[in-house]
Design an enzyme around this catalytic site. Structure first.
Site, short mmCIF file in Angstrom:
data_model
loop_
_atom_site.label_atom_id
_atom_site.label_comp_id
_atom_site.label_asym_id
_atom_site.label_seq_id
_atom_site.Cartn_x
_atom_site.Cartn_y
_atom_site.Cartn_z
N CYS A 167 -19.77 -9.39 -9.92
CA CYS A 167 -21.28 -7.97 -9.53
C CYS A 167 -22.65 -8.09 -9.69
O CYS A 167 -23.11 -8.31 -9.86
CB CYS A 167 -20.65 -6.79 -10.15
SG CYS A 167 -18.91 -6.47 -8.76
N ASP A 188 0.53 -1.24 0.24
CA ASP A 188 -0.16 0.18 0.14
C ASP A 188 1.10 0.94 0.01
O ASP A 188 0.80 2.10 0.10
CB ASP A 188 -1.16 -0.46 0.84
CG ASP A 188 -2.21 1.03 1.10
OD1 ASP A 188 -2.17 1.54 0.29
OD2 ASP A 188 -1.89 1.67 1.76
N CYS A 245 -22.09 -4.85 0.32
CA CYS A 245 -22.09 -5.62 -0.53
C CYS A 245 -21.78 -7.04 -0.48
O CYS A 245 -21.72 -7.86 1.01
CB CYS A 245 -20.11 -5.85 -0.84
SG CYS A 245 -19.42 -7.46 -2.10
N CYS A 247 -23.36 5.23 -1.81
CA CYS A 247 -22.47 6.33 -1.05
C CYS A 247 -23.21 7.73 -0.33
O CYS A 247 -24.05 8.17 -1.32
CB CYS A 247 -21.83 6.17 -2.16
SG CYS A 247 -20.90 7.78 -2.14
N CYS A 277 -19.26 1.47 1.09
CA CYS A 277 -19.67 0.88 0.31
C CYS A 277 -18.66 -0.50 0.50
O CYS A 277 -19.36 -1.66 -0.56
CB CYS A 277 -18.87 1.49 -1.47
SG CYS A 277 -17.23 1.94 -0.93
N CYS A 336 -15.37 11.32 -2.09
CA CYS A 336 -15.03 9.98 -1.16
C CYS A 336 -15.02 10.04 0.12
O CYS A 336 -14.10 10.96 0.37
CB CYS A 336 -14.50 9.15 -1.96
SG CYS A 336 -14.18 7.18 -0.93
N CYS A 352 -14.39 5.17 5.14
CA CYS A 352 -16.24 5.15 5.23
C CYS A 352 -15.75 3.63 4.54
O CYS A 352 -15.32 3.55 3.77
CB CYS A 352 -16.87 6.20 4.41
SG CYS A 352 -18.14 5.49 3.61
#
Length: 350
Positions: free
Chosen positions: A187, A133, A247, A197, A243, A213, A240
């Site tokens: 998906c 990352d 799922c 969102c 989203c 975002c 956050c």
């Protein structure tokens, strides 16, 4: 190369604490440069100038390290206990993204990657580089190319085995390991992540405008946030999860094995009144070992003040009032906005 190295590598990855281990080639993400260029051209990266500065590496891992022949992509679960969005209803408290409620995952994952890399060198030779990352590596596209998961409509990686809650790390190596088949999109017609969102950050499926975002706004964005977005941030003070949390593939999420990822008691529902008055020393002490520490006191308190303004709690007005002349301009601006919001709320009740 020793026979069965790939199979033993996967087994060793599990021993080291990873929940998934897949392999792809550095050049298996040929679509990334075009998508990254379009993202940057739209300005969707906001203040994250480093995405543009290192685009030549981020778009092509084989350019980042031309000698690499394989990329080992690892996944490690951090699945939360309970509903990660439950804290949004407690408006007098702050809501912290699940991944940041425990110890900083960068340190934990990188240590595991280094141990696995040392094992690989001892067993198969070659050279290695590890990433988690903090380098210009397209981790999510590599994860899809390796079969770890697919980039969902929210652009995050989703796994049929791990759901949405997992960290990604990678080991680049000069060894020529057997590659796994790429994952395909699962998906379907679902758009739960897009519809939930709060700030409409997805202009289209599979596209993210980071400038809207909340994760970007609370972590990466410097200075005041656009007033149009502040009210939509609610009490989200760091990151956050909306989203990710909605799922449906999370029904397959596996329990986190690493105790360091367990939420700290003081980060599950921290009181806004306590967080707002932190000075720099107090902030650094409270968030030692936490990923929250990297954004600094000023940006964090700015976020807390937006949450105070959204709380509807007149009892927090005095806290915000005390920061209206803060030395940091963004904090002072957020404090004045919070006071105004709470005064408007109070007047509306008269």
């Amino acid at each position: 190369m020793k026979a069965g190295l790939k199979e033993r590598l996967v087994a060793q990855a599990v021993t080291e604490g990873f929940d998934a281990c897949r392999v792809c080639r550095p050049w298996d993400v040929g679509h990334v440069p075009g998508r990254l260029a379009a993202f940057l051209e739209r300005g969707h990266h906001g203040q994250m100038g480093w995405l543009a500065e290192r685009a030549h590496w981020r778009g092509a891992p084989d350019v980042l390290w031309p000698e690499a022949r394989s990329v080992i992509v690892l996944g490690e679960s951090y699945t939360p206990e309970g509903d990660p969005l439950a804290g949004l209803e407690r408006r007098e408290c702050g809501n912290v993204s699940v991944y940041a409620r425990g110890r900083d995952y960068h340190d934990t994952v990188k240590k595991r990657l280094k141990r696995l890399a040392r094992w690989l060198i001892a067993e198969g030779g070659g050279e290695v580089k590890v990433f988690v990352d903090t380098a210009p590596v397209p981790e999510k596209p590599l994860g899809q190319a390796a079969g770890l998961g697919w980039q969902g409509k929210h652009t995050n990686l989703v796994s049929r085995d791990l759901g949405s809650w997992f960290f990604i790390g990678s080991v680049f190596t000069t060894l020529d390991l057997e590659a796994d088949p790429a994952e395909v999109d699962h998906c379907g017609s679902c758009r739960a992540c897009l519809d939930v969102c709060p700030t409409d950050a997805f202009p289209a499926p599979y596209q993210l405008d980071a400038r809207r975002c909340i994760s970007y706004l609370t972590i990466e964005h410097k200075g005041p946030v656009d007033e149009e977005l502040r009210a939509r941030m609610g009490n989200r003070i760091y990151g956050c999860d909306d989203c990710l949390a909605v799922c449906p593939w999370n029904k397959f999420a596996v329990e986190a094995r690493e105790v360091k990822y367990a939420a700290r008691d003081d980060l599950v529902a921290p009181k806004l009144a306590e967080l707002a008055v932190l000075d720099d020393a107090g902030f650094r002490a409270r968030f030692s070992g936490s990923p929250i520490k990297r954004i600094g006191r000023d940006r964090f308190v700015r976020n807390v003040l937006y949450a105070i303004g959204n709380s509807g709690d007149p009892g927090l007005r005095e806290v915000a009032q005390g920061l209206c002349e803060d030395a940091d301009a963004a904090v002072a601006d957020a404090a004045r906005w919070a006071v105004m919001r709470l005064c408007d709320d109070a007047n509306g009740l008269e």
